[in-house]
Design a protein around this motif. Structure first.
Motif, PDB file in Angstrom:
ATOM      1  N   LYS A 136       8.117   4.598   8.291  1.00 20.05           N
ATOM      2  CA  LYS A 136       6.732   4.136   8.271  1.00 20.05           C
ATOM      3  C   LYS A 136       6.643   2.625   8.465  1.00 20.05           C
ATOM      4  O   LYS A 136       5.743   2.122   9.161  1.00 20.05           O
TER       5      LYS A 136
ATOM      6  N   LYS B  39       0.644  10.192  -3.949  1.00 21.09           N
ATOM      7  CA  LYS B  39      -0.063  10.589  -2.730  1.00 21.09           C
ATOM      8  C   LYS B  39       0.912  10.989  -1.634  1.00 21.09           C
ATOM      9  O   LYS B  39       0.580  11.805  -0.766  1.00 21.09           O
ATOM     10  N   ILE B  40       2.132  10.429  -1.655  1.00 21.18           N
ATOM     11  CA  ILE B  40       3.164  10.783  -0.679  1.00 21.18           C
ATOM     12  C   ILE B  40       4.187  11.665  -1.383  1.00 21.18           C
ATOM     13  O   ILE B  40       4.809  11.253  -2.371  1.00 21.18           O
ATOM     14  N   ASP B  41       4.339  12.908  -0.891  1.00 24.00           N
ATOM     15  CA  ASP B  41       5.272  13.862  -1.495  1.00 24.00           C
ATOM     16  C   ASP B  41       6.688  13.610  -0.989  1.00 24.00           C
ATOM     17  O   ASP B  41       6.897  13.315   0.192  1.00 24.00           O
TER      18      ASP B  41
ATOM     19  N   LYS C 102       0.834  -1.207   0.000  1.00 24.54           N
ATOM     20  CA  LYS C 102       0.000   0.000   0.000  1.00 24.54           C
ATOM     21  C   LYS C 102       0.866   1.252   0.000  1.00 24.54           C
ATOM     22  O   LYS C 102       0.556   2.246  -0.682  1.00 24.54           O
ATOM     23  N   LEU C 103       1.976   1.208   0.758  1.00 24.76           N
ATOM     24  CA  LEU C 103       2.873   2.361   0.811  1.00 24.76           C
ATOM     25  C   LEU C 103       3.508   2.633  -0.552  1.00 24.76           C
ATOM     26  O   LEU C 103       3.557   3.794  -1.009  1.00 24.76           O
ATOM     27  N   HIS C 104       3.965   1.602  -1.222  1.00 19.77           N
ATOM     28  CA  HIS C 104       4.549   1.781  -2.567  1.00 19.77           C
ATOM     29  C   HIS C 104       3.490   2.257  -3.560  1.00 19.77           C
ATOM     30  O   HIS C 104       3.799   3.059  -4.456  1.00 19.77           O
ATOM     31  N   PHE C 105       2.276   1.784  -3.425  1.00 21.12           N
ATOM     32  CA  PHE C 105       1.204   2.235  -4.312  1.00 21.12           C
ATOM     33  C   PHE C 105       0.943   3.727  -4.129  1.00 21.12           C
ATOM     34  O   PHE C 105       0.757   4.472  -5.117  1.00 21.12           O
ATOM     35  N   GLU C 106       0.904   4.179  -2.874  1.00 21.16           N
ATOM     36  CA  GLU C 106       0.681   5.607  -2.624  1.00 21.16           C
ATOM     37  C   GLU C 106       1.832   6.457  -3.152  1.00 21.16           C
ATOM     38  O   GLU C 106       1.628   7.599  -3.590  1.00 21.16           O
ATOM     39  N   ILE C 107       3.042   5.913  -3.123  1.00 22.44           N
ATOM     40  CA  ILE C 107       4.183   6.644  -3.688  1.00 22.44           C
ATOM     41  C   ILE C 107       4.056   6.744  -5.204  1.00 22.44           C
ATOM     42  O   ILE C 107       4.315   7.807  -5.805  1.00 22.44           O
TER      43      ILE C 107
ATOM     44  N   PRO D  18       9.113  11.209  -1.463  1.00 21.54           N
ATOM     45  CA  PRO D  18       9.422   9.937  -0.797  1.00 21.54           C
ATOM     46  C   PRO D  18      10.920   9.700  -0.715  1.00 21.54           C
ATOM     47  O   PRO D  18      11.690  10.104  -1.588  1.00 21.54           O
TER      48      PRO D  18
ATOM     49  N   ILE E  32       1.357   6.740  -7.092  1.00 19.86           N
ATOM     50  CA  ILE E  32       0.267   7.623  -7.534  1.00 19.86           C
ATOM     51  C   ILE E  32       0.480   9.053  -7.059  1.00 19.86           C
ATOM     52  O   ILE E  32      -0.360   9.931  -7.322  1.00 19.86           O
TER      53      ILE E  32
END
Length: 278
Positions: free
Chosen positions: A136, A124-126, A115-120, A128, A122
């Motif tokens: 995290k 969603k995480i500025d 999930k963390l890699h997916f948010e990176i 990284p 897309i």
């Protein structure tokens, strides 16, 4: 003596079959009871006995289940809880009780990483960075460690509290044989007084729920909940063996009960059951 016993047996069999149809004999018996001057007194006495049986059974049933549940919760919160928490906090390295907990914890951590890699990806995480990802992941690992340590300690509390509740339940049952006998007669009378359709409906509902073709899924969920509640390993082999044997044994016992008891007491209910089940 033998001749008298044989005569008595023949007379009892004659009373069961009867020369006059049973419906007509029951009608005469009904008129006889209604014309009896003591019928009202007997009806009142019968009502008092039935009321006493019902009230006693309900009180005993509530007492039989409420007391063990209350003892379970109180002992878990005020007796076993503080003791287990003290021992568990002394050794912070103990997190898991079995391999099943480890597998679930690692699966949760892996899903969090994905999930963390997916948010990176897309955005969603500025900004990284490896330090942020490691922070995290460490934070999530510590959170899982606390959760599964609490689950392990709660499993030990559940085992101790459940053993105490079962012993209290058995002690109440043994020490109150009279109330238990009244409850058993009340339940038997309640079941056998149902209509044939209601009996057949309950039989089909019970068999389809616990021994039907779709019951293995329900048994699998129940066994997993029980094993997790007690902190035991969730062995798939054990669950599959249980599912393949226990419903079969339960179905055999249930069919024997229908053949041995219900077929003699209410054959029409058995016939209705077979008609509805076809």
């Amino acid at each position: 003596m033998k001749y008298w016993n044989l005569k008595k047996i023949n007379q009892s069999s004659l009373d069961k079959t009867g020369v006059i149809p049973r419906s007509i004999s029951k009608l005469f018996e009904k008129f006889k009871k209604e014309l009896d001057p003591n019928a009202e007194v007997e009806a009142i006495e019968t009502f008092k006995v039935a009321r006493y049986q019902t009230v006693t059974s309900v009180k005993y049933l509530v007492f039989l289940f409420i007391i063990p549940i209350l003892i379970n919760q109180v002992s878990k919160s005020f007796i076993f809880g503080p003791f287990i928490n003290y021992l568990w906090n002394r050794d912070e390295h103990i997190i898991f009780l079995n391999q099943s907990q480890e597998e679930r914890a690692f699966a949760d951590l892996q899903r969090f990483e994905e999930k963390l890699h997916f948010e990176i990806l897309i955005g969603k995480i500025d900004h990284p960075s490896s330090n942020l990802i490691n922070y995290k992941m460490t934070e999530k690992a510590l959170e899982l460690a606390v959760d599964y340590a609490n689950e392990s300690s709660c499993a030990i509390k559940n085992i101790l509290a459940d053993l105490l509740s079962i012993s209290i339940f058995v002690s109440i049952t043994i020490s109150s044989k009279r109330q238990f006998s009244i409850l058993r007669s009340f339940v038997n009378e309640l079941i056998y007084s149902l209509s044939d359709t209601a009996k057949a409906f309950l039989i089909i509902l019970f068999t389809d729920m616990f021994v039907g073709f779709h019951s293995p899924h329900g048994w699998e969920v129940i066994i997993e909940i029980i094993l997790r509640h007690l902190g035991l390993p969730e062995s798939r082999d054990f669950i599959f063996v249980f599912i393949s044997t226990f419903p079969v044994v339960l179905d055999t016992i249930f069919k024997y009960w229908i053949f041995r008891y219900l077929n003699k007491i209410s054959p029409s209910a058995v016939a209705t059951y077979h008609n509805m089940n076809e």
